[in-house]
Design a protein around this motif. Structure first.
Motif, PDB file in Angstrom:
ATOM      1  N   ALA A   1      16.187  19.056-109.057  1.00 33.33           N
ATOM      2  CA  ALA A   1      15.490  18.923-107.774  1.00 33.33           C
ATOM      3  C   ALA A   1      16.072  17.788-106.958  1.00 33.33           C
ATOM      4  O   ALA A   1      16.278  17.894-105.739  1.00 33.33           O
ATOM      5  CB  ALA A   1      13.992  18.705-108.025  1.00 33.33           C
ATOM      6  N   VAL A   2      16.334  16.683-107.591  1.00 28.88           N
ATOM      7  CA  VAL A   2      16.928  15.536-106.895  1.00 28.88           C
ATOM      8  C   VAL A   2      18.282  15.899-106.330  1.00 28.88           C
ATOM      9  O   VAL A   2      18.636  15.588-105.192  1.00 28.88           O
ATOM     10  CB  VAL A   2      17.005  14.321-107.834  1.00 28.88           C
ATOM     11  N   ALA A   3      19.101  16.592-107.118  1.00 24.93           N
ATOM     12  CA  ALA A   3      20.443  16.983-106.647  1.00 24.93           C
ATOM     13  C   ALA A   3      20.347  17.920-105.446  1.00 24.93           C
ATOM     14  O   ALA A   3      21.109  17.801-104.480  1.00 24.93           O
ATOM     15  CB  ALA A   3      21.211  17.647-107.806  1.00 24.93           C
TER      16      ALA A   3
ATOM     17  N   LEU B   1      20.036  16.944 -97.507  1.00 31.02           N
ATOM     18  CA  LEU B   1      20.170  15.794 -96.614  1.00 31.02           C
ATOM     19  C   LEU B   1      21.600  15.649 -96.115  1.00 31.02           C
ATOM     20  O   LEU B   1      21.860  15.354 -94.942  1.00 31.02           O
ATOM     21  CB  LEU B   1      19.725  14.518 -97.315  1.00 31.02           C
ATOM     22  N   LEU B   2      22.578  15.846 -96.989  1.00 30.30           N
ATOM     23  CA  LEU B   2      23.992  15.731 -96.595  1.00 30.30           C
ATOM     24  C   LEU B   2      24.339  16.785 -95.543  1.00 30.30           C
ATOM     25  O   LEU B   2      25.057  16.516 -94.575  1.00 30.30           O
ATOM     26  CB  LEU B   2      24.902  15.875 -97.822  1.00 30.30           C
ATOM     27  N   ILE B   3      23.803  18.015 -95.725  1.00 31.79           N
ATOM     28  CA  ILE B   3      24.100  19.085 -94.760  1.00 31.79           C
ATOM     29  C   ILE B   3      23.504  18.758 -93.396  1.00 31.79           C
ATOM     30  O   ILE B   3      24.151  18.903 -92.355  1.00 31.79           O
ATOM     31  CB  ILE B   3      23.563  20.431 -95.280  1.00 31.79           C
ATOM     32  N   VAL B   4      22.237  18.290 -93.341  1.00 31.98           N
ATOM     33  CA  VAL B   4      21.578  17.935 -92.082  1.00 31.98           C
ATOM     34  C   VAL B   4      22.351  16.823 -91.379  1.00 31.98           C
ATOM     35  O   VAL B   4      22.606  16.870 -90.183  1.00 31.98           O
ATOM     36  CB  VAL B   4      20.109  17.530 -92.341  1.00 31.98           C
TER      37      VAL B   4
ATOM     38  N   MET C   1      23.169   8.391 -97.495  1.00 28.60           N
ATOM     39  CA  MET C   1      23.248   8.263 -98.952  1.00 28.60           C
ATOM     40  C   MET C   1      22.816   6.875 -99.366  1.00 28.60           C
ATOM     41  O   MET C   1      22.080   6.703-100.327  1.00 28.60           O
ATOM     42  CB  MET C   1      24.674   8.550 -99.411  1.00 28.60           C
ATOM     43  N   ASN C   2      23.288   5.829 -98.608  1.00 27.05           N
ATOM     44  CA  ASN C   2      22.907   4.462 -98.955  1.00 27.05           C
ATOM     45  C   ASN C   2      21.407   4.288 -98.864  1.00 27.05           C
ATOM     46  O   ASN C   2      20.794   3.615 -99.681  1.00 27.05           O
ATOM     47  CB  ASN C   2      23.597   3.470 -98.016  1.00 27.05           C
ATOM     48  N   SER C   3      20.782   4.938 -97.835  1.00 29.49           N
ATOM     49  CA  SER C   3      19.328   4.828 -97.712  1.00 29.49           C
ATOM     50  C   SER C   3      18.646   5.471 -98.895  1.00 29.49           C
ATOM     51  O   SER C   3      17.649   4.988 -99.397  1.00 29.49           O
ATOM     52  CB  SER C   3      18.879   5.477 -96.390  1.00 29.49           C
ATOM     53  N   PHE C   4      19.158   6.605 -99.315  1.00 25.42           N
ATOM     54  CA  PHE C   4      18.534   7.302-100.441  1.00 25.42           C
ATOM     55  C   PHE C   4      18.646   6.471-101.706  1.00 25.42           C
ATOM     56  O   PHE C   4      17.697   6.352-102.467  1.00 25.42           O
ATOM     57  CB  PHE C   4      19.202   8.668-100.639  1.00 25.42           C
TER      58      PHE C   4
END
Length: 1121
Positions: free
Chosen positions: A993-995, A1001-1004, A1117-1120
């Protein structure tokens, strides 16, 4: 046999002890100290100290000197007998006696004839205390007669037959040495087939066609007269017959089946068997009923001669030689009987007695047959000598009872049998002397506290005095454990203290008197270093100081010495030695090392050391150091035959002072183009006086040296040719080392060209056998460095010298060196090999050293060969791997490490010289005990269950003995169930689920990134757009479309992604506000903006979703995270 009867057999010479030595050998309780003043005052009977040998062969061309020297007090007078009657020297003008000596000189060189003085001579030395006599000295002149002329017929021999060429040398005195040579003075080769017998004849077991020659010549060398006689050449012609018949062995010598041989104890026994036959027979020797003696048996002349050294009565018996070839054998038995001339068991020794004392003289000798013992007193048979009531003769012993001073005499013991005699002088000296103290009065002894003190009281008296010690003038006698009283009168204080200082009195008394002497003892404080030098680290070119502060006794004068690395300090003004310190100025790398302060006084010495470490100084960039420039303007002045003065001008030193100049020379006459070191001088010197050699064409050059390195050489000076002269020196490194058992290779380092001092350099090579009365043999050879002397005995010392000469003359007389002729392999193996097993892996082996005569070369050591035969536990053989241990020098034991436990080993020992190894000793077997076994070869667990498991293991690879059991050790451990979270279903689902969320998020972020928007600045630029004006590229300043550096595709006008595709934080949220109203922007003539972003402040981080730019995927990614 009495001593005045002429003897024919050799025996040991009489004692040559001097007066000092025979006083040391007295066997009574009365010892005479070796004090020169005392010895001059005491009366002593005569003692013969030197005499000629019993069998004295003299050179008939030289004066005859018959030695007889003796000591005594008063000095003895001498007389001689010849052939048993008085020899009146005064009546013979050719005979004189040396002053204060008994030595006779018979003048042969001025008209006398040696044959007229043949006979038996005996010397008598006499004083008031007795008379000593010499051995009978048999004088015989040496003889070297000529060969008798004989007509020699040529020898016609059929191939395969035997042949004997007889030498029959003339009978000389002593007998000559025989050898065979040809016309070219080359020794004839010998082998198992052709060899020389003990009688000098040349034996051929069978002749071959190559034996045909006309110059078989027998030579007889008479060593005493240094002459060689030659027999007429013998011709041998071998004719062939087909076929050549083979023959079984037949003995050529000795003849018959048996013979006898008598030899004397201690001599060398030589037995010979030479056989004829085809093929050539091989000789073997055995002793019937016994073994040939180990370490004393040698085989010579290709085993045709059996040699046993130092024979004894046990060597008597039957010796059989067996000659064998493929057709049969022949043998001969030699019955050997060993007799013995008399030899000492106990020789009589001098006896010093006091009046009233008792003593004995014992004279015991043995021989075969047993010798007869007879006594003489003062040279007269004791039966007819004046009677002495204190003397009683009992066979080989004279017993003295209650002697008086008149009992003093010299007694002679004669032991004789048919093979020789022994004669010994021993005096009885009866002395009555009051005590004397030989130690100087008031002698001062100084010692350091807590060390032993030895106070001497050397004394003499007859009867022997008693010694007592006192402290102080009126002190009591010294006794107790704190003192040790030595038999020689010395008082020892084992641990002297400060209160031991004082006066000590020694008292000596006997029945004839009393005497005393005082000595002084001072006990000093020890010397100490109270502040020692310490370890120092100093930078290069700095200054360092070592302290050495001492404390010492005020009456002692100490001296302080400083050493560097256990050697003297360098002779350098930078080293300053003060009273308590050592200072080194301007330290260099060479000063690195250990410095030692040594304090010496007359009584003790102490030292202390410290290490100096020199490190590099920080570099100074402003100064450049370099090698000096080469010197120039070289000039030669003051030219002489052996010297010249050289001067020069130094080059630039390049910021590093010149430390020294190196002067080199070239010899244009002998070695053009080669430069040699001549000398060097300090850097402050620019002239030097140079020593020159004759016959050299000199050119010089100079090299400057500083701390950085050496300069280039200067230009050469002008040439200067010196005159020729005799050589000044002889070749160096002269050596004599044989390359074969019968030669001597003399080598030397040739003189260099300039050392020749002139043209025509040659060498005079001289040699003679050491310890043999030989003349020098010399040859002159060309300018070489080696000369080979052939026909030498095996491994004997030679005196060697090599002298240089040239056309003008010889060099100075050279010094002699000792060399050796060639070595041969050792002849015997070490005996009595014993092995002591120390533990399961270590053993110690012992052996007896072989006699040095059998080494036949320089003893280099012993080799022990040992190998494992088998393991006692496995009983399985394997490939034998022999190991070798070498023990240098004359060692007789060694350790064998690394043995395997519980195994059987064999070993043998061999002696090694420069030629190689000798024969091996018989193999010695030994076994090692059991050792600790190695671990089992493997351990594994099988069939584990909840309450049991099965263990399996392998046998140890090295049991090292008989395995008796295995010991199993184990212990329980606390077990806990481990849960692997990575295998749980819920954890796998969570990670998926995390992946998925991250991927969305990367696509958006990517979509929003590419969609973009117009910048406010861009809108302003669009409003004033000129169709001729294109936007400037950000990467190189040229105009064109904004593009992506990765795929180079045109982007939307609102996009401004940098060429490296990175998104900087401060680049987000761009607006006109970012440039400010006072921005120093510039516009083109058409009003378009071309200024750089300047004066921009870093914005505060955006909160929430207020940013006008889509977030970067990286930021997302850094925020995540």
């Amino acid at each position: 046999m009495q001593p005045k009867i002429m003897m024919k057999k050799k025996s040991i010479s009489a004692s040559k002890a001097s007066l000092v030595l025979f006083l040391c050998q007295m066997i009574s309780a009365l010892d005479v100290p070796l004090d020169s003043k005392l010895l001059e005052e005491l009366s002593q009977p005569p003692t013969i100290t030197q005499q000629s040998p019993k069998d004295y062969i003299v050179d008939p061309r030289e004066n005859i000197v018959i030695q007889c020297e003796a000591k005594g007090k008063p000095p003895p007078s001498f007389s001689w007998t010849r052939n048993g009657t008085h020899f009146d020297i005064d009546k013979d003008t050719q005979v004189t006696m040396k002053p204060n000596s008994g030595t006779l000189v018979i003048n042969i060189m001025n008209g006398g004839k040696a044959e007229a003085y043949e006979g038996v001579y005996q010397c008598t030395a006499r004083n008031e205390r007795g008379a000593a006599i010499s051995n009978n000295i048999v004088i015989r002149p040496s003889r070297s007669p000529l060969w008798t002329k004989e007509k020699l017929e040529p020898n016609q021999v059929r191939e395969g037959d035997s042949l004997v060429l007889h030498c029959r040398p003339p009978v000389g005195l002593p007998p000559p040495i025989i050898f065979w040579m040809d016309n070219a003075f080359q020794r004839l080769p010998q082998s198992e087939r052709v060899s020389q017998g003990l009688n000098g004849d040349l034996y051929f077991s069978n002749v071959q066609p190559e034996d045909t020659r006309e110059d078989y010549i027998c030579y007889a060398r008479f060593n005493h007269t240094q002459t060689i006689q030659q027999k007429q050449p013998i011709s041998v012609k071998v004719f062939s017959t087909k076929p050549v018949m083979e023959r079984q062995p037949v003995l050529l010598t000795p003849t018959g089946s048996t013979s006898t041989k008598v030899e004397l104890r201690g001599n060398v026994l030589l037995l010979e068997c030479i056989a004829a036959g085809l093929p050539t027979p091989v000789i073997r020797w055995i002793k019937e009923g016994g073994e040939l003696p180990a370490n004393r048996t040698f085989f010579e002349n290709f085993k045709k001669t059996l040699k046993i050294i130092d024979v004894s009565e046990a060597d008597s018996g039957n010796y059989k030689c067996i000659a064998r070839n493929i057709l049969g054998s022949a043998h001969h038995v030699i019955s050997v009987t060993v007799k013995a001339a008399p030899y000492w068991i106990t020789a009589p020794r001098n006896l010093v007695l006091s009046p009233g004392e008792d003593g004995t003289l014992i004279c015991r000798a043995n021989g075969n047959p047993k010798p007869n013992i007879s006594w003489l007193a003062n040279g007269v048979p004791i039966a007819i000598a004046p009677e002495d009531p204190s003397r009683k003769v009992d066979g080989d012993t004279i017993i003295f009872s209650h002697v008086q001073e008149r009992s003093s005499a010299v007694y002679q013991c004669n032991a004789s049998n048919e093979y020789g005699y022994l004669l010994a002088n021993a005096f009885v000296n009866v002395l009555a002397e009051p005590p004397r103290i030989l130690t100087p009065p008031n002698k001062l002894y100084q010692v350091i506290a807590d060390s032993p003190a030895l106070l001497d009281c050397a004394y003499f008296g007859s009867p022997k005095p008693e010694i007592e010690w006192f402290k102080g003038v009126k002190g009591s006698i010294l006794r107790g454990n704190e003192y040790i009283f030595h038999d020689n009168g010395t008082l020892e204080i084992p641990v002297a203290q400060k209160d031991s200082t004082g006066t000590y009195t020694c008292v000596a008394r006997n029945e004839l008197g009393k005497i005393q002497n005082e000595v002084q003892l001072e006990v000093k404080d020890p010397t100490m270093i109270i502040k020692q030098p310490e370890y120092k680290v100093i930078q290069r070119y700095g200054q360092v100081s070592f302290e050495c502060i001492i404390k010492h006794d005020s009456t002692l004068l100490p001296t302080v010495i400083w050493l560097k690395d256990n050697d003297e300090l360098p002779d350098d003004e930078r080293f300053l030695v003060g009273k308590d310190n050592l200072t080194i100025m301007n330290v260099t790398d060479k000063d690195d090392g250990t410095y030692t302060c040594i304090v010496n006084t007359t009584l003790d010495s102490v030292s202390a050391s410290a290490v100096l470490t020199v490190v590099a100084a920080p570099p100074t960039p402003a100064i450049i150091y370099a090698r000096p420039n080469p010197p120039f303007d070289l000039e030669l002045t003051g030219q002489l035959e052996r010297s010249v003065e050289l001067s020069w001008i130094p080059g630039d030193e390049n910021n590093s002072p010149i430390t020294n100049f190196v002067i080199e020379y070239e010899d244009g006459l002998h070695e053009p183009g080669v430069w040699h070191y001549q000398t060097e001088v300090p850097g402050t010197q620019t002239t030097v006086q140079l020593k020159l050699s004759p016959y050299v064409s000199y050119s010089f050059r100079v090299i400057a040296v500083n701390e950085i390195g050496r300069s280039q050489p200067s230009e050469p000076s002008e040439q200067y040719l010196t005159k020729s002269a005799n050589p000044d020196e002889n070749p160096s490194n002269v050596q004599g080392i044989g390359s074969e058992p019968d030669n001597l290779v003399i080598t030397w380092e040739s003189l260099k060209g300039f050392q020749s001092n002139g043209p025509g350099l040659q060498y005079k090579v001289s040699w003679r056998q050491k310890d043999v009365d030989d003349e020098w043999t010399s040859v002159i050879v060309a300018n070489v460095s080696k000369y080979i002397v052939s026909g030498t005995p095996t491994f004997v010392p030679y005196e060697i010298k090599v002298q240089a000469l040239n056309d003008l003359g010889y060099a100075p007389e050279p010094s002699e060196v000792i060399g050796h002729s060639g070595e041969d392999l050792p002849m015997v193996a070490p005996g009595n090999v014993q092995v002591h097993v120390i533990n399961s892996t270590l053993a110690k082996v012992h052996w007896d050293p072989v006699p040095l005569k059998t080494v036949r070369g320089h003893l280099q050591g012993y080799k022990v060969y040992y190998w494992k035969v088998q393991s006692l536990s496995r009983r399985s053989r394997r490939h034998v791997e022999k190991k070798i241990l070498t023990f240098r020098g004359n060692k007789t034991f060694g350790m064998l490490p690394g043995l395997e436990p519980y195994s059987s080993y064999k070993l043998n020992v061999r002696v090694v010289n420069g030629k190689g190894e000798g024969p091996a000793s018989p193999d010695k077997v030994f076994k090692t005990p059991e050792g600790v076994p190695s671990s089992p070869s493997f351990l594994k667990i099988t069939n584990p269950t909840l309450d049991s498991l099965t263990l399996e293991w392998g046998s140890p690879t090295r049991p090292n003995g008989v395995l008796t059991s295995y010991i199993l050790k184990f212990q329980p451990t606390m077990a806990s169930r481990q849960v692997d979270i990575a295998t749980q279903g819920w954890f796998i689902g969570l990670m998926c689920a995390v992946a998925l969320l991250i991927l969305i998020l990367l696509i958006v972020c990517f979509i929003r990134r590419n969609k973009g928007g117009k910048y406010p600045v861009k809108e302003k630029e669009d409003a004033h757009a000129d169709p001729e004006i294109q936007p400037m590229k950000e990467d190189d300043g040229t105009f064109g479309e904004y593009s992506d550096a990765e795929d180079h595709k045109p982007l939307k006008k609102g996009s401004r992604t940098p060429s490296d595709r990175t998104v900087k934080k401060e680049d987000s949220d761009d607006s006109l506000v970012d440039y400010g109203e006072g921005v120093n922007g510039q516009f083109n003539e058409d009003g378009s903006f071309i200024g750089q972003y300047s004066g921009k402040k870093e914005k505060e981080p955006a909160e929430g979703n207020e940013s006008s730019e889509a977030p970067s995927p990286v930021n997302a990614m850094n925020s995540f995270v």
